[in-house]
Design a protein around this motif. Structure first.
Motif, mmCIF file in Angstrom:
data_model
loop_
_atom_site.group_PDB
_atom_site.id
_atom_site.type_symbol
_atom_site.label_atom_id
_atom_site.label_comp_id
_atom_site.label_asym_id
_atom_site.label_seq_id
_atom_site.Cartn_x
_atom_site.Cartn_y
_atom_site.Cartn_z
ATOM 1 N N VAL A 52 -5.516 -5.667 -5.023
ATOM 2 C CA VAL A 52 -5.019 -6.468 -3.903
ATOM 3 C C VAL A 52 -3.732 -7.185 -4.289
ATOM 4 C CG1 VAL A 52 -5.482 -8.558 -2.549
ATOM 5 C CG2 VAL A 52 -7.202 -6.754 -2.701
ATOM 6 N N VAL B 88 -6.956 -2.521 0.072
ATOM 7 C CA VAL B 88 -5.824 -3.346 0.495
ATOM 8 C C VAL B 88 -5.823 -3.517 2.005
ATOM 9 C CG1 VAL B 88 -3.311 -3.497 0.581
ATOM 10 C CG2 VAL B 88 -4.450 -2.736 -1.513
ATOM 11 N N HIS C 249 -8.463 -6.098 3.135
ATOM 12 C CA HIS C 249 -8.209 -7.511 2.857
ATOM 13 C C HIS C 249 -6.928 -8.036 3.498
ATOM 14 C CE1 HIS C 249 -11.589 -8.049 0.202
ATOM 15 N NE2 HIS C 249 -11.252 -6.958 -0.489
#
Length: 281
Positions: free
Chosen positions: A166, A235, A238
């Motif tokens: 992330v 990714v 989030h």
């Protein structure tokens, strides 16, 4: 990278930049050994300040470049509570991004200064309860800054085994602004925003700039992490599953452009400036 309502939504601040031009130094008059003054024979037009290079946002040589090949990047384990760990992780991620994008810069015959990567405990005055900045790029000093209190807060909602990918995506987005700056795209984007005839035109240009950075973050992810893994899904989950933003596009647009960078064969897949309006909404 901006988080709206503490949901995942990326943002990078675009700083004001100036065009880079080469200025010729005026030579000192010198006499020849015979005493004749040669200054009148010099072409004074050669001493004129050259015009900045023309940059076409839609038809830029960057888009002809092949996606950079994968690199080996051994990112250190990240302890989100440790300042030293953040510093080490951010620096190493920056070094990997330097290496990844180097072939593109070389092919374009550009030799930009590499960006500095720093971490800070200081937030921005513009941060609010609904939205705050995780990291930003300053083009005038070529620096990526990670805001530790904000990334730590977001980290609480990210599983420990997903945090590194992330935050690598965050770094990839910020580094993309450095690529835009190095190729002149960021300067032109800023000029267009400054001269926009309406707020909507200004926001349209800003969205195209940010969504292009998100697409380039997809390129970076693909080049650094295992392409057979679930990094893209992590990714998007989030950062791009919710939180539509006027400045950075809808969650759907952000997700689509991140995937375009991940799947593309050339950087042309990130040509947001040539995209239809509904693709950058």
């Amino acid at each position: 990278m901006l988080i709206a309502a503490f949901a995942a939504a990326s943002m990078a601040l675009v700083a004001l930049i100036a065009g880079v031009v080469v200025v010729a130094n005026t030579p000192q008059q010198q006499s020849s050994p015979g005493g004749a003054d040669l200054s009148a024979l010099r072409d004074q037009e050669l001493l004129a300040r050259p015009a900045p290079a023309e940059i076409d946002l839609v038809d830029h040589p960057l888009y002809d470049m092949a996606i950079p090949p994968p690199i080996d990047c051994d990112l250190p384990d990240l302890d989100v509570e440790s300042d030293e760990s953040w510093e080490g992780f951010s620096r190493e991620a920056g070094a990997c991004l330097d290496e990844l994008w180097a072939p593109v810069m070389e092919e374009l015959r550009l030799v930009p200064d590499l960006p500095d990567v720093i971490v800070t405990d200081q937030g921005l005055d513009s941060d609010t309860e609904e939205a705050f900045t995780l990291a930003y790029y300053e083009s005038d000093v070529a620096t990526i800054t990670v805001i530790l209190p904000n990334v730590r807060e977001v980290s609480e909602a990210v599983p420990a085994d997903e945090r590194e990918v992330v935050w690598l995506a965050l770094m990839g987005h910020e580094y993309a602004h450095h690529v835009q700056n190095s190729t002149g795209i960021l300067r032109v984007s800023h000029d267009l925003r400054r001269s926009a005839g309406s707020e909507e035109d200004e926001l349209d240009t800003l969205r195209r700039t940010e969504l292009q950075a998100e697409c380039m973050a997809g390129i970076a992810l693909r080049g650094i992490v295992d392409p057979g893994g679930d990094a893209l899904d992590v990714v998007n989950r989030h950062f791009n599953d919710g939180g539509d933003l006027d400045t950075h596009g809808s969650a759907t647009s952000r997700s689509q452009w991140l995937e375009a960078g991940w799947d593309g064969g050339t950087v042309a897949g990130c040509n947001t400036y040539g995209a239809e309006a509904d693709q950058v909404g």
